[in-house]
Design a protein around this motif. Structure first.
Motif, PDB file in Angstrom:
ATOM      1  N   PHE A  83       0.871  -1.082  -0.077  1.00  5.70           N
ATOM      2  CA  PHE A  83       0.108   0.133   0.119  1.00  5.70           C
ATOM      3  C   PHE A  83       0.797   1.359  -0.027  1.00  5.70           C
ATOM      4  CE2 PHE A  83      -2.683  -3.123   1.940  1.00  5.70           C
ATOM      5  CZ  PHE A  83      -4.125  -2.955   1.242  1.00  5.70           C
ATOM      6  N   ASP A  84       0.400   2.246  -0.735  1.00  6.82           N
ATOM      7  CA  ASP A  84       1.143   3.613  -0.675  1.00  6.82           C
ATOM      8  C   ASP A  84       0.472   4.298   0.163  1.00  6.82           C
ATOM      9  OD1 ASP A  84       3.168   2.889  -2.624  1.00  6.82           O
ATOM     10  OD2 ASP A  84       2.227   3.147  -4.445  1.00  6.82           O
ATOM     11  N   TYR A  85       1.149   4.782   1.109  1.00  5.78           N
ATOM     12  CA  TYR A  85       0.431   5.980   2.142  1.00  5.78           C
ATOM     13  C   TYR A  85       1.063   7.255   1.882  1.00  5.78           C
ATOM     14  CZ  TYR A  85      -1.580   1.967   4.414  1.00  5.78           C
ATOM     15  OH  TYR A  85      -2.254   0.845   4.656  1.00  5.78           O
ATOM     16  N   TRP A  86       0.572   8.354   2.070  1.00  3.49           N
ATOM     17  CA  TRP A  86       0.917   9.703   2.118  1.00  3.49           C
ATOM     18  C   TRP A  86       1.151  10.123   3.560  1.00  3.49           C
ATOM     19  CZ3 TRP A  86      -2.766  13.150  -1.303  1.00  3.49           C
ATOM     20  CH2 TRP A  86      -2.698  12.799  -2.467  1.00  3.49           C
ATOM     21  N   THR A  87       2.373  10.731   3.606  1.00  2.00           N
ATOM     22  CA  THR A  87       2.837  11.385   5.045  1.00  2.00           C
ATOM     23  C   THR A  87       1.811  12.634   5.374  1.00  2.00           C
ATOM     24  OG1 THR A  87       4.431  12.850   4.031  1.00  2.00           O
ATOM     25  CG2 THR A  87       4.937  10.509   5.231  1.00  2.00           C
ATOM     26  N   GLN A 136       3.118  15.376   3.047  1.00  3.40           N
ATOM     27  CA  GLN A 136       2.749  15.019   1.479  1.00  3.40           C
ATOM     28  C   GLN A 136       1.391  15.516   1.469  1.00  3.40           C
ATOM     29  OE1 GLN A 136       3.759  10.832   1.415  1.00  3.40           O
ATOM     30  NE2 GLN A 136       5.464  11.115   0.343  1.00  3.40           N
ATOM     31  N   PHE A 137       0.450  15.162   2.434  1.00 11.83           N
ATOM     32  CA  PHE A 137      -0.939  15.612   2.295  1.00 11.83           C
ATOM     33  C   PHE A 137      -1.161  16.932   2.362  1.00 11.83           C
ATOM     34  CE2 PHE A 137      -5.196  15.954   4.228  1.00 11.83           C
ATOM     35  CZ  PHE A 137      -6.013  15.364   2.955  1.00 11.83           C
ATOM     36  N   LYS A 138      -0.328  17.621   3.176  1.00 11.74           N
ATOM     37  CA  LYS A 138      -0.622  19.215   3.364  1.00 11.74           C
ATOM     38  C   LYS A 138       0.046  19.593   2.034  1.00 11.74           C
ATOM     39  CE  LYS A 138       1.504  22.959   6.051  1.00 11.74           C
ATOM     40  NZ  LYS A 138       2.624  23.332   7.002  1.00 11.74           N
ATOM     41  N   ILE A 139       1.168  19.111   1.329  1.00 13.40           N
ATOM     42  CA  ILE A 139       1.529  19.701   0.042  1.00 13.40           C
ATOM     43  C   ILE A 139       0.590  19.624  -1.077  1.00 13.40           C
ATOM     44  CG2 ILE A 139       3.146  19.558  -1.609  1.00 13.40           C
ATOM     45  CD1 ILE A 139       5.067  18.783   0.330  1.00 13.40           C
ATOM     46  N   PHE A 140      -0.299  18.564  -0.866  1.00 10.35           N
ATOM     47  CA  PHE A 140      -1.327  18.223  -1.856  1.00 10.35           C
ATOM     48  C   PHE A 140      -2.412  19.176  -1.722  1.00 10.35           C
ATOM     49  CE2 PHE A 140      -5.402  16.085  -2.330  1.00 10.35           C
ATOM     50  CZ  PHE A 140      -5.426  15.559  -3.618  1.00 10.35           C
ATOM     51  N   LEU A 141      -2.775  19.305  -0.582  1.00  8.94           N
ATOM     52  CA  LEU A 141      -3.999  20.373  -0.048  1.00  8.94           C
ATOM     53  C   LEU A 141      -3.510  21.838  -0.559  1.00  8.94           C
ATOM     54  CD1 LEU A 141      -5.322  19.073   3.433  1.00  8.94           C
ATOM     55  CD2 LEU A 141      -6.343  18.739   0.988  1.00  8.94           C
ATOM     56  N   GLU A 142      -2.197  22.117  -0.472  1.00  5.77           N
ATOM     57  CA  GLU A 142      -1.938  23.570  -0.934  1.00  5.77           C
ATOM     58  C   GLU A 142      -2.068  23.548  -2.169  1.00  5.77           C
ATOM     59  OE1 GLU A 142       1.991  23.931   0.601  1.00  5.77           O
ATOM     60  OE2 GLU A 142       1.323  24.106   2.714  1.00  5.77           O
ATOM     61  N   LYS A 174      -9.807  15.757   3.115  1.00  9.46           N
ATOM     62  CA  LYS A 174      -9.724  15.577   4.418  1.00  9.46           C
ATOM     63  C   LYS A 174     -10.379  14.440   4.936  1.00  9.46           C
ATOM     64  CE  LYS A 174      -8.125  20.273   5.477  1.00  9.46           C
ATOM     65  NZ  LYS A 174      -8.315  21.401   6.379  1.00  9.46           N
ATOM     66  N   ILE A 175     -11.682  14.280   4.591  1.00  6.54           N
ATOM     67  CA  ILE A 175     -12.363  13.193   5.126  1.00  6.54           C
ATOM     68  C   ILE A 175     -11.757  11.806   4.834  1.00  6.54           C
ATOM     69  CG2 ILE A 175     -14.614  12.009   5.078  1.00  6.54           C
ATOM     70  CD1 ILE A 175     -15.822  14.534   4.920  1.00  6.54           C
ATOM     71  N   LEU A 176     -11.480  11.840   3.397  1.00  5.64           N
ATOM     72  CA  LEU A 176     -10.824  10.506   2.812  1.00  5.64           C
ATOM     73  C   LEU A 176      -9.573  10.301   3.673  1.00  5.64           C
ATOM     74  CD1 LEU A 176     -11.354  11.115  -1.140  1.00  5.64           C
ATOM     75  CD2 LEU A 176     -12.439   9.167   0.353  1.00  5.64           C
ATOM     76  N   PHE A 177      -8.750  11.216   3.674  1.00  2.68           N
ATOM     77  CA  PHE A 177      -7.247  11.122   4.316  1.00  2.68           C
ATOM     78  C   PHE A 177      -7.338  10.726   5.667  1.00  2.68           C
ATOM     79  CE2 PHE A 177      -3.374  12.656   6.291  1.00  2.68           C
ATOM     80  CZ  PHE A 177      -2.372  11.826   5.687  1.00  2.68           C
ATOM     81  N   TYR A 178      -8.166  11.295   6.615  1.00  2.00           N
ATOM     82  CA  TYR A 178      -8.166  11.498   8.140  1.00  2.00           C
ATOM     83  C   TYR A 178      -9.033  10.203   8.633  1.00  2.00           C
ATOM     84  CZ  TYR A 178      -5.373  15.850   8.226  1.00  2.00           C
ATOM     85  OH  TYR A 178      -4.452  16.532   8.103  1.00  2.00           O
ATOM     86  N   MET A 179     -10.144   9.990   7.939  1.00  2.00           N
ATOM     87  CA  MET A 179     -10.848   8.949   8.206  1.00  2.00           C
ATOM     88  C   MET A 179     -10.863   7.373   7.579  1.00  2.00           C
ATOM     89  SD  MET A 179     -14.398  11.011   9.091  1.00  2.00           S
ATOM     90  CE  MET A 179     -15.016   9.896  10.071  1.00  2.00           C
TER      91      MET A 179
END
Length: 190
Positions: free
Chosen positions: A107-111, A114-120, A147-152
């Motif tokens: 599985f590939d996970y974002w840190t 990385q997620f913060k850069i994506f949101l920006e 955010k719902i997808l990532f955090y939940m």
């Protein structure tokens, strides 16, 4: 072929989800009936199943190991059904090693970074316009969805099935109890 169709009809009567039945019917039609044909189920032996498994494994590049595992498991369930209904003595699938793998090992996970850069990147509408990215929804709604997808840890179908009633403000809780799927041109929420 007859037993496989009886098995599918029984599954259908048990009320399995439409998507599950669609997948099972497709697997039987594509991978099981073409190989075993109209051969009586009592004549299907472990060597015949082994050759079927080998045939499927040759196309391993085409199919994920989890898909091969599920195809093999479905054939095993058809034989178990025949044992219960018709008194078939042996299930040749159970006498062999399984095909494929039960779980995906990679599985590939974002840190968080990385997620913060994506949101920006999503929030930078000017950059999106210059890259000629056309959006069909509001940027804020898109950010909330990610955010719902990532955090939940929701699946896409679970996110798409959410309604305002699923958010319990007083409990600060999001209820996940359904999923969205598009099947044969129809929107299905189950």
């Amino acid at each position: 072929e007859v037993v496989a169709n009886e098995f599918l009809d029984t599954c259908d009567r048990k009320g399995l989800k439409e998507n599950t039945m669609y997948t099972r019917r497709a697997v039987v039609a594509k991978h099981i009936i073409p190989y075993f044909g109209s051969r009586p189920i009592c004549e299907i032996t472990p060597p015949i199943v082994y050759h079927w498994q080998t045939h499927l494994a040759e196309d391993e590049a085409k199919y994920a190991p989890t898909y091969l595992y599920n195809i093999n498991g479905l054939l095993g369930r058809i034989f178990t059904f025949a044992q219960k209904l018709y008194g078939l003595k042996n299930n040749p699938v159970k006498q062999l090693d399984s095909l494929g793998k039960a779980r995906n090992e990679h599985f590939d996970y974002w840190t968080q970074d990385q997620f913060k850069i994506f949101l920006e990147g999503i929030a930078d509408e000017k950059a999106s316009r210059s890259a000629q990215i056309k959006r069909f929804c509001d940027t804020k709604a898109l950010i909330v969805a990610y955010k719902i997808l990532f955090y939940m840890g929701l699946r896409i179908g679970e996110l798409l099935a959410l309604t305002i009633d699923d958010y319990k403000v007083d409990k600060k809780e999001l209820v996940i109890n359904k999923s969205y799927k598009r099947l044969k041109g129809k929107d299905i929420i189950s």
